[in-house]
Write an enzyme that holds these catalytic residues in place. Structure first.
Site: not given
Ligand code: SAM
Ligand code: GLN
Length: 278
Positions: A90, A188-189
Site C-alpha cells: 500500500f 490505518n486498517p
Molecule cells: N499503515 C500503512 C499506511 O498507512 O500507509 C498501510 C495501511 S494499509 C491501508 C493496511 C495494511 O494492513 C496493509 O499493509 C495490509 O497488508 C495490512 N493488513 C491487512 N490485514 C491485516 C491483518 N489481519 N493483520 C495485520 N495486518 C493486516
Molecule cells: N485511502 C484509501 C482510499 O483511497 C483507503 C485506505 C484504507 O483502506 N485504509 O480509498
C-alpha cells in the site's frame, strides 16, 4: 529538445489523458529518468539522449493507463520521511499524516519512553514517522503481508530508525510481556467496503486488496483486542473512511473507550477516531 520543452509536451499529453496534476507528474517522472531534481530539470540546457527519451515515453504511457506515479518513481513522501514504495504494498496517503498527528498528540501526555504499536504497517509509514518525531518511543509494527514486512524493514534500515516490524495477524506478534503496557495502538486498517472497490480510481486499485478491503470489520476487531494490550489510560487511534465516523465512534464506546472523538482531515472529511481505555 530541452527538458523544459519536453515537459511542456508531456504535460499536455498527460492532460489529454485526464491524469491528475499533469505538470507535477511530468516533472517528477522526467526528474526520475534524468536522475536529477526539479531545479536540475530547469537548469539543464542539454537535450535528452535516445535512451532517456524512450524511458520517459514509457513512464508517461504507464502513467496514462493508471499506474500510480509512486510505482514509477519508487518513492513517496510522508511527513518528514521519504519512503521506498513498490507494487504489492500500500502506498501511504497524505490523509494518513493526520493519523500520525493525532497519535503524537496522544503521546504528549506520556512523559518518557512510550510504547507504540502500529497495526498493518505497510511501508512502515506511520510507525517510522512516529519514531522520527518521538525518538524516545519504542515502536513496533505488524503486518500480515510478508512483502509489507520486508519493505517496512528496508525503510527502517535505510532511514536509520529503530522500529521492530513483525509478520502476523493484528496484535498477535506482539511479545506477551507488553500486555497491559502499551501506551498507544495506532492503525490505518483496510476500510474500503466491498461494493465501493470497483468504483475506486485505478491508482487506488493498484494497491493490494488485502490492504483495502475491510469496511469497519478491522475497527471492530481492534476495539475488541487492544484493551488487553493497553495500559490504563492508553489510547487507540484509527483511520476511517469518511462515512464511518458515527459507526466507529459507537464501536469504541460499546467497548468501553472514553473520550472518544472523530477528527477530520485537511479536506474536512471524518478521517480518524481516537479513544482511551479507563
Ligand atoms: N499503515 C500503512 C499506511 O498507512 O500507509 C498501510 C495501511 S494499509 C491501508 C493496511 C495494511 O494492513 C496493509 O499493509 C495490509 O497488508 C495490512 N493488513 C491487512 N490485514 C491485516 C491483518 N489481519 N493483520 C495485520 N495486518 C493486516
Ligand atoms: N485511502 C484509501 C482510499 O483511497 C483507503 C485506505 C484504507 O483502506 N485504509 O480509498
Amino acid at each position: 529538445m530541452r527538458p523544459s520543452q519536453v515537459l511542456r509536451r508531456a504535460t499536455s499529453y498527460l492532460e489529454r489523458h485526464g491524469v491528475e496534476s499533469p505538470r507535477t507528474s511530468a516533472e517528477v517522472l522526467l526528474a526520475g529518468v534524468l536522475g536529477t531534481d526539479r531545479a536540475g530539470l530547469y537548469a539543464r540546457a542539454e537535450g535528452l539522449s535516445t535512451a532517456e527519451a524512450k524511458a520517459f515515453g514509457r513512464a508517461l504511457c504507464q502513467r496514462c493507463t493508471g499506474v500510480p506515479l509512486q510505482h514509477l518513481t519508487g518513492r513517496q513522501a510522508f511527513r518528514r520521511l521519504e519512503l521506498a514504495v513498490r507494487p504489492g504494498v500500500f502506498v501511504p496517503r497524505p490523509e494518513t499524516e493526520v493519523l500520525v498527528e493525532v497519535a503524537l498528540q496522544g503521546l504528549r501526555g506520556v512523559q518518557a519512553e512510550p510504547v507504540v504499536v502500529d497495526v498493518g504497517t505497510g511501508t512502515g509509514a506511520v510507525a517510522l514517522a512516529i519514531k522520527q518525531e518521538r525518538p524516545d518511543a519504542t515502536v513496533l509494527g505488524t503486518d500480515r503481508s510478508a512483502e509489507a514486512v520486508a519493505l517496512a524493514r528496508e525503510n527502517a534500515k535505510r532511514l536509520g530508525l529503530d522500529v521492530r516490524v513483525m509478520e502476523g495477524e493484528l496484535l498477535e506478534p506482539i511479545p506477551e510481556e507488553l500486555r497491559g503496557r502499551v501506551d498507544l495502538v495506532v492503525s490505518n486498517p483496510p476500510y474500503v467496503a466491498e461494493d465501493e472497490l470497483a468504483s475506486l480510481p485505478p491508482e487506488v486499485r493498484a494497491d493490494p486488496e488485502l490492504a483495502l478491503l475491510g469496511g469497519t470489520t478491522f475497527h471492530r476487531r481492534l476495539a475488541e483486542e487492544t484493551p488487553r494490550w493497553l495500559r490504563p489510560g492508553g489510547a487507540l487511534v484509527v483511520e476511517i473512511g469518511e462515512t464511518q465516523g458515527d459507526e466507529v465512534r459507537a464501536i469504541l464506546l460499546e467497548r468501553g473507550f472514553r473520550g472518544v472523538r472523530v477528527v477530520q482531515d485537511l479536506a474536512r472529511r471524518d478521517r480518524v477516531v481516537a479513544g482511551s481505555v479507563p
